[in-house]
Design an enzyme around this catalytic site. Sequence first.
Site, short mmCIF file in Angstrom:
data_model
loop_
_atom_site.label_atom_id
_atom_site.label_comp_id
_atom_site.label_asym_id
_atom_site.label_seq_id
_atom_site.Cartn_x
_atom_site.Cartn_y
_atom_site.Cartn_z
N GLU A 185 10.89 -38.41 33.25
CA GLU A 185 11.06 -36.95 33.38
C GLU A 185 12.49 -36.60 32.97
OE1 GLU A 185 8.04 -36.24 37.00
OE2 GLU A 185 9.97 -37.00 37.69
N ASP B 57 21.90 -41.77 47.58
CA ASP B 57 20.46 -41.72 47.35
C ASP B 57 20.09 -41.79 45.86
OD1 ASP B 57 18.06 -41.13 49.30
OD2 ASP B 57 17.56 -40.19 47.38
N CYS C 97 6.03 -31.02 44.02
CA CYS C 97 7.42 -30.57 44.09
C CYS C 97 7.60 -29.17 43.52
CB CYS C 97 8.35 -31.54 43.39
SG CYS C 97 7.99 -31.80 41.66
#
Lengths: 654, 654
Positions: free
Chosen positions: B317, B186, B413
């Site tokens: 980020e 992923d 999140c």
Amino acid sequence: MSQSVATHEVRKNQIQDPFWSEYIRLVREVMVPYQWEALNDRIPGAEPSHAIHNFKIAAGLEQGEFYGMVFQDSDVAKWLEAAAYLIEEKRDPVLEKVVDGVIDIIVKAQREDGYLNTYFTLKEPGREWSNLAECHELYCAGHMIEAGTAYYKATGKRKLLDAVSRFADYIDTVFGQEPGKLKGYDGHQEIELALVKLYHATGNEKYLNLSRYFLDQRGEKPHYFEQEWEKRGRGLHFPQLSMVHDHQYSQSHLPVREQGKAEGHAVRLVYMCTAMADIAAETGDAGMLAACCELWDNIVNKRMYITGGIGSMEQGESFTADYDLPGDLAYAETCASVGLIFFAKRMLRLHQDSKYADVMERALYNTVISGMSLDGTKFFYVNPLEVYPEVLGKNKNYNHVKAERQGWFSCACCPPNVSRLLASLGQYVYTVQDASIYVQLYIGGQMEAVINGASVRIEQQSLYISEGKSRFIITPEQTSEFTLALRLPEWCDQAEVTVDGGNKTYFAGDKNGYIELTREWKPGEEVEISFSMPVQIMKSHPQVRQTFSKVALQRGPFVYCMEQVDNGKGLYQLQLPRKTEFMISEQMGSPGGVKVIRAIGQRMKPTEEWADELYRSDSLWSMEPAELKFIPYFTWANRGIGEMTVWIQEATDE
Amino acid sequence: MSQSVATHEVRKNQIQDPFWSEYIRLVREVMVPYQWEALNDRIPGAEPSHAIHNFKIAAGLEQGEFYGMVFQDSDVAKWLEAAAYLIEEKRDPVLEKVVDGVIDIIVKAQREDGYLNTYFTLKEPGREWSNLAECHELYCAGHMIEAGTAYYKATGKRKLLDAVSRFADYIDTVFGQEPGKLKGYDGHQEIELALVKLYHATGNEKYLNLSRYFLDQRGEKPHYFEQEWEKRGRGLHFPQLSMVHDHQYSQSHLPVREQGKAEGHAVRLVYMCTAMADIAAETGDAGMLAACCELWDNIVNKRMYITGGIGSMEQGESFTADYDLPGDLAYAETCASVGLIFFAKRMLRLHQDSKYADVMERALYNTVISGMSLDGTKFFYVNPLEVYPEVLGKNKNYNHVKAERQGWFSCACCPPNVSRLLASLGQYVYTVQDASIYVQLYIGGQMEAVINGASVRIEQQSLYISEGKSRFIITPEQTSEFTLALRLPEWCDQAEVTVDGGNKTYFAGDKNGYIELTREWKPGEEVEISFSMPVQIMKSHPQVRQTFSKVALQRGPFVYCMEQVDNGKGLYQLQLPRKTEFMISEQMGSPGGVKVIRAIGQRMKPTEEWADELYRSDSLWSMEPAELKFIPYFTWANRGIGEMTVWIQEATDE
């Protein structure tokens, strides 16, 4: 020309200067030829420009498709303008033949109705004037108008002038208050200042009025860019940018008279201000003048780097906020400082106040020439005041920052802007008002002016940057009374002046910052002016948080910086004591007698090695003497990649 | 469960702490209920989540279309996980019924073959596993697996555990080295750590092997993300991002064992490291262990803010470069510090070394709880160390920085990540290795462990943050020999320890930073530990240019900051002398006895008013005494909008 009837004006000024002549030589021998090759796609390895091809295709001389940015035509125009200034300075039949050839092509590419833009002609015919926010259509027109007026002034040849006049006539039929006309203006200001030049070249007031119309229309509600966006079905050329909806970006968030603060794209702002000052001067519009003064003050007193750079962020190449001047993240585009000089020159037309020339000098001697390498082949678009190369490419906040100058840009605005400014530098040295000749810059050369309808020649012999001196040999047609007003630079309290071999006299400036010498001048009389050039320890306003408790060195017109190659790694560890002695010396191989500065400073170091710990509570630090070397900012990044900083921590220990 | 056969383990730890119980109450009474409303689109004015609806539609219980981000399912999973921890801590039939209802829906939404993802089921059926780089498919699976294991551990109920096991079984048929299987992994690491939890919950080694497979496959060449991008016809979900081609962003630029430096998206990196440490612990993989240690050292010694925040830039980020730690531009995402705590916990399983718990404490007491307001209703995503509100919204480099906490995020999140960490905080206080119980955090509560197969209960009564003290009441089933190892925090050289009312003894830590008390413990014996908590003046490594010549205050686990409301405007003008006396006092209304620090410092001021000049050479400056007040960093921005800074200029004057 409307100028030809003036009783007071500067006619011509041919530069001969130990420092600047070399730059003009680089423009003539290196930059303009190189750019010509670039426009013709003959630079191996460089991204093709296709700009000349676009005109040839539009002219029916070649087959093919448009290639390049929507504003690709303006590269040709700016090149033409620079070439025109070079020809004006010194006739050059070879260059003139090339220019005439380009003009023939351009005129063939012009439509019957006067329209001239290869992007829309070739790629989006029928969609002209449908996207003023993004497509730079009037911007390109403006640059071509500037080229046409410059070449006419240089050579008297009217072909391009007539072509751009036809184009401007056509534009005047498209835009205006009358019913059926578009109420728009360009996203990137430029045509406004160009139309004033066209007015000066032709005397046709229509162009002045059209310029004023564009300025007056800007920022009116309902917003033109939103309206045209709806009208064209909400299409965007640059969806990743916000040219349509971010009105501040293009200074269309408010009517120009109400703006007050310098916001948005820095180049656009100063181009706009240039035109606003022109309109104020031509029409006596008091509101426009007040707006110019307010914007000038905001830029210069709140939003300008000490190097004369403007634009504190990469996003939108824009201003940010009052006193927000990060050195490492600075945009400070070379073009923006060129535009600031345009604005300053127009303000000097309105007010003979040395503060405008001071800024002109600051931008010219620091950011503008930082924008090019000492050999004229490489360029900075962005001019930071602090660079740590190790983080470039890793910390993406610095994606716009380069530690070395680049060969050419796909958006090639800065190199030709520097070319056209330097090639026309003679226009910035003197101004004339009534019976006064103002010396704004101490750049040597041969000047011819008209005062009270009679000719005056002044030869300036300048050792300004090396010795702080300049000599003027004044040759009026015949003995006549007028004033020679010598600017006292902001870095100097008084100057020593000798008139015609008499006694030395010390002068402070008058309230406008000039030393005014009014007398009956006889042919051949000489004036010498001498400025002491101590090293100045500069501080910034206490609200500038990024440079608080730091100092920068200035000497004469130059702001200085430190480089890693001279001072070792970790420039932020160095401190300059408040009281220190500076040693001035020549720099090997530096242009025109530029000096370097040395001082004994100190480096703050931990007394014991730090191993791996990132943070410690028990650390002891001490100062170690360090020999500091400062070089003029404009010469940085000519000796490989390394750290650089303009501002250095001030040591508070005595 | 594989854990049930362990002879040494922590069984349970229920927190009762003057500081942390309030946070857990907020999670239980405010955050989890609020988020439940949010997931069901019942928060007036908030952007709809639609996450529960998506599951209902996929389950055939409602009509409609998928709405939300590709990873919308994970919001439900993280909420379930937090709810599970709350139920584990204290049975709650009402909450349990809600959870059971959600699980019924989720299981109905699961496909026959085990696949479970509402985005692909509803919006892109048939395109499963075609865009691992961008679509968070295995990431969502991972969060659901974490929820399933947590709820099973809390209640013994297997319904969700069985469902996620079927899903994991299915994933195992899709991915692997065998011919015909996908060789992918992923874009956002998460399933790797989740599969280890599933292995622990079920004892099925298949899940451990699949986790290891995903880690081993990461960064192999040819690059999987490029291959699948070609295979699907180069389609992108997020064309504005570079998830496919910027391999460093997702830590897929190199095989995980070869990375060495913490690069890319900070949350992804620490989630990956968490799984790597799990695999190293489970399999004894020495290469994996070495890679974990190298990445840990790089984060903690070169790339971590003093607040335990990580990620120096908004773009991606992400991490930037060694020693590049800008306070104002910091990203320092709350989630990244949560993930760093996950990683630290796994490293403590490998090495009983207090340095891991020190970082855990730093991140927890500073960045994590800075991420929420003192009433649990507002949240920071980004945790800067320096804020000047006047430039926010104007200088776009600060677009990610907020001067006040926000109600909810469209990419939500951080709040649920804080919830699930705080709800499971009891798991972070103790570790057990062989016959030693390690106290990693001084957080009060009731702990049950198994040592040598026998039960030991420890009650910790903590006054850690207010008085630097903690008391332990040790109750083994019967008298038995084991070690109580008390962490000596990095901010403390020695501690005062009293065992069972005996004499006070001063201990320094052993080489791993613990005070080890080995003896025959009788039921009811008590240990008291007391740390002196002086104010510490912290400096950063000399290569951190942004904080050079600055200091930060720490006291106990807390990093301090200054706010404008206490210290006036222009915090950068303030200086702290090297030698100063600190006054400690209670802060009105602050949680759990947190103290504020006062000191006499100075403000650097120009001796005369600066008018408009931005730069001056003749300015004189002086120091004016200033009373400085510092508050714990986590409490900032609870009293309105104002300037804040952690680092303050150190005065070099004695």
